[in-house]
Scaffold this motif. Structure first.
Motif, PDB file in Angstrom:
ATOM      1  N   SER A 204       0.825  -1.209   0.000  1.00 23.24           N
ATOM      2  CA  SER A 204       0.000   0.000   0.000  1.00 23.24           C
ATOM      3  C   SER A 204       0.858   1.257   0.000  1.00 23.24           C
ATOM      4  CB  SER A 204      -0.926  -0.018   1.221  1.00 23.24           C
ATOM      5  OG  SER A 204      -1.697   1.157   1.283  1.00 23.24           O
ATOM      6  N   ALA A 205       1.944   1.248   0.786  1.00 22.91           N
ATOM      7  CA  ALA A 205       2.827   2.414   0.838  1.00 22.91           C
ATOM      8  C   ALA A 205       3.492   2.654  -0.509  1.00 22.91           C
ATOM      9  CB  ALA A 205       3.879   2.225   1.926  1.00 22.91           C
ATOM     10  N   GLN A 206       3.906   1.573  -1.183  1.00 20.85           N
ATOM     11  CA  GLN A 206       4.542   1.744  -2.487  1.00 20.85           C
ATOM     12  C   GLN A 206       3.546   2.224  -3.535  1.00 20.85           C
ATOM     13  OE1 GLN A 206       8.090   1.266  -3.191  1.00 20.85           O
ATOM     14  NE2 GLN A 206       7.167   2.652  -4.674  1.00 20.85           N
ATOM     15  N   ARG A 207       2.329   1.716  -3.477  1.00 23.80           N
ATOM     16  CA  ARG A 207       1.302   2.161  -4.413  1.00 23.80           C
ATOM     17  C   ARG A 207       1.019   3.653  -4.236  1.00 23.80           C
ATOM     18  NH1 ARG A 207      -2.326  -1.042  -2.893  1.00 23.80           N
ATOM     19  NH2 ARG A 207      -1.908  -2.699  -4.411  1.00 23.80           N
ATOM     20  N   ALA A 208       0.923   4.089  -2.995  1.00 18.12           N
ATOM     21  CA  ALA A 208       0.669   5.505  -2.733  1.00 18.12           C
ATOM     22  C   ALA A 208       1.838   6.361  -3.209  1.00 18.12           C
ATOM     23  CB  ALA A 208       0.423   5.721  -1.243  1.00 18.12           C
ATOM     24  N   ALA A 209       3.072   5.874  -2.997  1.00 18.30           N
ATOM     25  CA  ALA A 209       4.247   6.639  -3.422  1.00 18.30           C
ATOM     26  C   ALA A 209       4.304   6.749  -4.946  1.00 18.30           C
ATOM     27  CB  ALA A 209       5.514   5.983  -2.887  1.00 18.30           C
ATOM     28  N   LEU A 210       3.958   5.687  -5.663  1.00 24.57           N
ATOM     29  CA  LEU A 210       3.952   5.750  -7.124  1.00 24.57           C
ATOM     30  C   LEU A 210       2.890   6.724  -7.618  1.00 24.57           C
ATOM     31  CD1 LEU A 210       4.450   1.970  -7.919  1.00 24.57           C
ATOM     32  CD2 LEU A 210       5.990   3.815  -8.600  1.00 24.57           C
ATOM     33  N   GLY A 211       1.720   6.706  -6.976  1.00 26.64           N
ATOM     34  CA  GLY A 211       0.693   7.659  -7.365  1.00 26.64           C
ATOM     35  C   GLY A 211       1.120   9.092  -7.141  1.00 26.64           C
ATOM     36  N   GLU A 212       1.759   9.371  -6.010  1.00 28.43           N
ATOM     37  CA  GLU A 212       2.244  10.716  -5.713  1.00 28.43           C
ATOM     38  C   GLU A 212       3.330  11.133  -6.698  1.00 28.43           C
ATOM     39  OE1 GLU A 212       2.567  14.343  -3.795  1.00 28.43           O
ATOM     40  OE2 GLU A 212       1.101  12.742  -3.430  1.00 28.43           O
ATOM     41  N   ALA A 213       4.251  10.229  -6.999  1.00 27.18           N
ATOM     42  CA  ALA A 213       5.333  10.558  -7.928  1.00 27.18           C
ATOM     43  C   ALA A 213       4.787  10.837  -9.326  1.00 27.18           C
ATOM     44  CB  ALA A 213       6.347   9.422  -7.966  1.00 27.18           C
ATOM     45  N   ARG A 333       9.233  -3.226  -7.075  1.00 21.63           N
ATOM     46  CA  ARG A 333       8.386  -2.165  -6.499  1.00 21.63           C
ATOM     47  C   ARG A 333       7.250  -1.738  -7.412  1.00 21.63           C
ATOM     48  NH1 ARG A 333      10.448   0.585  -2.049  1.00 21.63           N
ATOM     49  NH2 ARG A 333      12.009  -0.714  -1.023  1.00 21.63           N
ATOM     50  N   CYS A 334       7.188  -2.264  -8.616  1.00 17.62           N
ATOM     51  CA  CYS A 334       6.126  -1.855  -9.551  1.00 17.62           C
ATOM     52  C   CYS A 334       4.857  -2.656  -9.268  1.00 17.62           C
ATOM     53  CB  CYS A 334       6.586  -2.045 -10.989  1.00 17.62           C
ATOM     54  SG  CYS A 334       7.948  -0.946 -11.452  1.00 17.62           S
ATOM     55  N   VAL A 335       4.195  -2.292  -8.174  1.00 15.57           N
ATOM     56  CA  VAL A 335       3.005  -3.011  -7.724  1.00 15.57           C
ATOM     57  C   VAL A 335       1.798  -2.572  -8.545  1.00 15.57           C
ATOM     58  CG1 VAL A 335       3.933  -3.236  -5.402  1.00 15.57           C
ATOM     59  CG2 VAL A 335       2.534  -1.252  -5.972  1.00 15.57           C
ATOM     60  N   ALA A 336       0.740  -3.382  -8.504  1.00 14.01           N
ATOM     61  CA  ALA A 336      -0.499  -3.039  -9.204  1.00 14.01           C
ATOM     62  C   ALA A 336      -1.068  -1.733  -8.641  1.00 14.01           C
ATOM     63  CB  ALA A 336      -1.508  -4.170  -9.037  1.00 14.01           C
ATOM     64  N   PRO A 337      -1.595  -0.864  -9.509  1.00 11.85           N
ATOM     65  CA  PRO A 337      -1.797  -1.009 -10.952  1.00 11.85           C
ATOM     66  C   PRO A 337      -0.688  -0.357 -11.778  1.00 11.85           C
ATOM     67  CG  PRO A 337      -3.037   0.867 -10.178  1.00 11.85           C
ATOM     68  CD  PRO A 337      -2.282   0.325  -8.982  1.00 11.85           C
ATOM     69  N   TYR A 338       0.526  -0.378 -11.307  1.00 12.61           N
ATOM     70  CA  TYR A 338       1.646   0.281 -11.983  1.00 12.61           C
ATOM     71  C   TYR A 338       2.611  -0.738 -12.577  1.00 12.61           C
ATOM     72  CZ  TYR A 338      -0.107   4.249  -9.326  1.00 12.61           C
ATOM     73  OH  TYR A 338      -0.911   5.234  -8.799  1.00 12.61           O
ATOM     74  N   GLN A 339       2.104  -1.913 -12.984  1.00  9.32           N
ATOM     75  CA  GLN A 339       2.989  -2.955 -13.478  1.00  9.32           C
ATOM     76  C   GLN A 339       3.741  -2.542 -14.733  1.00  9.32           C
ATOM     77  OE1 GLN A 339      -0.274  -3.278 -12.723  1.00  9.32           O
ATOM     78  NE2 GLN A 339      -0.796  -5.349 -12.019  1.00  9.32           N
ATOM     79  N   GLU A 340       3.125  -1.739 -15.599  1.00  7.83           N
ATOM     80  CA  GLU A 340       3.773  -1.383 -16.861  1.00  7.83           C
ATOM     81  C   GLU A 340       5.019  -0.535 -16.649  1.00  7.83           C
ATOM     82  OE1 GLU A 340       1.555   0.116 -20.091  1.00  7.83           O
ATOM     83  OE2 GLU A 340      -0.076  -1.315 -19.862  1.00  7.83           O
ATOM     84  N   ALA A 472      -6.274   9.148  -7.884  1.00  4.54           N
ATOM     85  CA  ALA A 472      -6.562   7.948  -8.662  1.00  4.54           C
ATOM     86  C   ALA A 472      -5.287   7.507  -9.360  1.00  4.54           C
ATOM     87  CB  ALA A 472      -7.648   8.251  -9.715  1.00  4.54           C
ATOM     88  N   PRO A 473      -5.068   6.215  -9.523  1.00  7.46           N
ATOM     89  CA  PRO A 473      -3.836   5.751 -10.144  1.00  7.46           C
ATOM     90  C   PRO A 473      -3.801   6.054 -11.636  1.00  7.46           C
ATOM     91  CG  PRO A 473      -5.327   3.916  -9.777  1.00  7.46           C
ATOM     92  CD  PRO A 473      -5.943   5.114  -9.124  1.00  7.46           C
ATOM     93  N   VAL A 474      -2.595   6.078 -12.185  1.00  6.74           N
ATOM     94  CA  VAL A 474      -2.442   6.223 -13.624  1.00  6.74           C
ATOM     95  C   VAL A 474      -3.050   5.003 -14.289  1.00  6.74           C
ATOM     96  CG1 VAL A 474      -0.762   6.398 -15.483  1.00  6.74           C
ATOM     97  CG2 VAL A 474      -0.369   7.585 -13.338  1.00  6.74           C
ATOM     98  N   ARG A 475      -3.915   5.204 -15.244  1.00  2.97           N
ATOM     99  CA  ARG A 475      -4.626   4.073 -15.820  1.00  2.97           C
ATOM    100  C   ARG A 475      -3.859   3.452 -16.989  1.00  2.97           C
ATOM    101  NH1 ARG A 475     -10.153   6.809 -17.166  1.00  2.97           N
ATOM    102  NH2 ARG A 475      -8.814   8.625 -17.280  1.00  2.97           N
TER     103      ARG A 475
END
Length: 504
Positions: A204-213, A333-340, A472-475
């Protein structure tokens, strides 16, 4: 679907070993590939009267039987055409189907379930006028033959595989220095995010950090005038990546991690076999050294192709081992939904592994990069070059030239800034002053004088947006990467021709 063509050419010592019968063929497979090919179909070309091993092709076994006919034809064509391009059309082919039993399933049941697939492979090879000499199923520590009718050597209930390190092939491989890097599943686990339920808070922390970045960095890359945002993100990303590589290059903190820290990140045990326990400990130690925010910042920065290509220059010397560990850690660290987003660090991991001489690990990383983004051209070119046995030195040479050119340009700008300061009566002054506000101002003036060039299609990108519960995450991470990528000169050369590198 990604095919590992011509997985390796084998060593001269291994090529002189004579294998007799299905048992020795089954035992030799991991040494031919460099790992145990769990859940894989493998085709190996044979040449000449004595059946000399040639090219090989590996692919994950499709889950749906409806895909088996197309997969069989594709795999047979890849092996035969690839071998023909190299001037050696196969005289025969050996087929391996490797799959562990599902819960409640036996090895014999796996063999029977995959029998139609084995027949499809035999038919596809025969249609290309290349007979299948042997087709083996390897499951649950047993091997089964689809071709041998003699129950004395190939009983219907299967034959146990040789104990690790006891066969002639294992002894010869150990003498020749050939290593088996565990199972394919273990190798892929080093490059994939952990299951969310194993550590939900960290995920969850990594997902939030990717969204913020993504919310902060993507607009800088796309919306800043005259590419200033991209340059700023590139400089920050490269500097942070250097810091992380230096941090990871420090001695491992645990004995198990220290034991797994070798030139090719391979824990070697008797008979050239490896264990994944030390790797898991070492990877966990690396993960603990990188914060979610640091990982997210570098992952997002690598979506810019120029940044990724500059990071690819850390492919040799003392920095290579730390860089490989960083790219693996970022891939995890590329957790869902940032797998790409993982395509860039996976491709870099594959490149460093290939450059360091670890071709099996390189193929696994590059295959995962293409699974993540089949159109990721950088990974596609590296994957093809690695599988065709090309020398990575040509690409290393190009990257060295680019690095030297960039460093020379930076040194020239620094000298020009110093001359301007002296002419204005300010004197050389401290380095911090020369690289501060005045230098930044001149840099912006120079950028402003340049033609703007084509503007990325911002409409094609779906950035994050603020919402009541957060962002919201990058789609579409692929759209982000493609929108942030601009044309660049080619550096990949193969067979005397110039190719291209692309993040898209």
């Amino acid at each position: 679907m990604n095919t590992n063509r011509h997985e390796s050419h084998g060593s001269s010592a291994a090529s002189q070993i004579t294998l007799r019968g299905p048992a020795e063929l089954a035992d030799a497979l991991p040494f031919m590939l460099g790992f145990h090919p769990s859940d894989s179909v493998v085709l190996v070309a044979l040449h000449g009267e004595h059946g000399r091993f040639g090219g090989r092709a590996r692919l994950g076994i499709p889950r749906s039987p409806h895909e088996w006919p197309e997969t069989a034809e594709h795999l047979a064509e890849c092996l035969v055409e690839g071998s023909t391009r190299r001037g050696e059309r196969p005289d025969a082919i050996v087929v391996f189907l490797c799959q562990d039993p599902a819960p409640g399933e036996t090895g014999h049941r796996v063999m029977e379930r995959l029998r139609p697939f084995a027949q499809r492979l035999r038919t596809a090879c025969g249609a290309l006028d290349v007979p299948v000499l042997e087709a083996l199923c390897i499951s649950d520590g047993l091997y089964f033959s689809y071709c041998c009718p003699d129950n004395r050597c190939c009983p219907p209930d299967g034959t146990p595989l040789a104990l690790s390190g006891t066969s002639v092939m294992a002894a010869s491989a150990a003498y020749a220095g050939i290593q088996v890097r565990g199972s394919l599943k273990d190798m892929e686990a080093r490059l994939k995010p952990r299951e969310p339920d194993t550590d939900p808070s960290r995920t969850s922390a990594q997902r939030a950090a990717l969204g913020e970045a993504a919310f902060v960095l993507v607009p800088k890359i796309l919306d800043a005038p005259a590419g200033q945002g991209r340059q700023e993100v590139r400089a920050t990303t490269i500097e942070l990546a250097r810091t992380l590589i230096e941090r990871l290059s420090q001695p491992p903190v645990s004995p198990a991690a220290r034991a797994a820290d070798s030139p090719h990140d391979v824990l070697t045990v008797r008979a050239g076999l490896t264990s994944g326990r030390g790797h898991a400990s070492a990877d966990a130690a690396d993960d603990a050294r990188i914060t979610p925010e640091e990982a997210a910042a570098v992952i997002l920065g690598l979506q810019d192709r120029d940044t990724r290509d500059q990071a690819a220059e850390w492919m040799e010397g003392p920095v290579a081992a730390g860089a490989l560990r960083l790219w693996r850690a970022l891939s995890r660290r590329c957790v869902a939904p940032y797998q790409e987003y993982a395509a860039a660090p996976l491709a870099l991991a594959g490149w460093v592994a290939w450059s360091s001489g670890d071709e099996p690990s390189a193929r696994v990383a590059l295959s995962l990069a293409l699974d993540t983004d089949p159109e990721y051209l950088f990974a596609r070119l590296l994957h093809q070059a690695c599988n065709e046995g090309l020398d990575p030195e040509s690409l290393r040479s190009c990257l060295r030239k680019e690095r030297d050119t960039r460093q020379a340009a930076a040194a020239g700008e620094a000298e020009a800034d110093e001359s301007d300061d002296e002419a204005a009566g300010h004197g050389p002054g401290p380095r911090a002053d020369r690289s501060g506000a005045r230098a930044t101002g001149r840099s912006r003036e120079r950028v402003a004088d340049r033609p703007a060039g084509p503007r990325p299609r911002v409409a094609a990108m779906r950035t994050t947006r603020r919402s009541g519960a957060g962002r919201a995450p990058v789609r579409d991470a692929g759209a982000v990467r493609r929108a942030a990528t601009a044309p660049r000169s080619a550096v990949v050369r193969r067979a005397g021709r110039r190719g291209t590198r692309s993040g898209g």
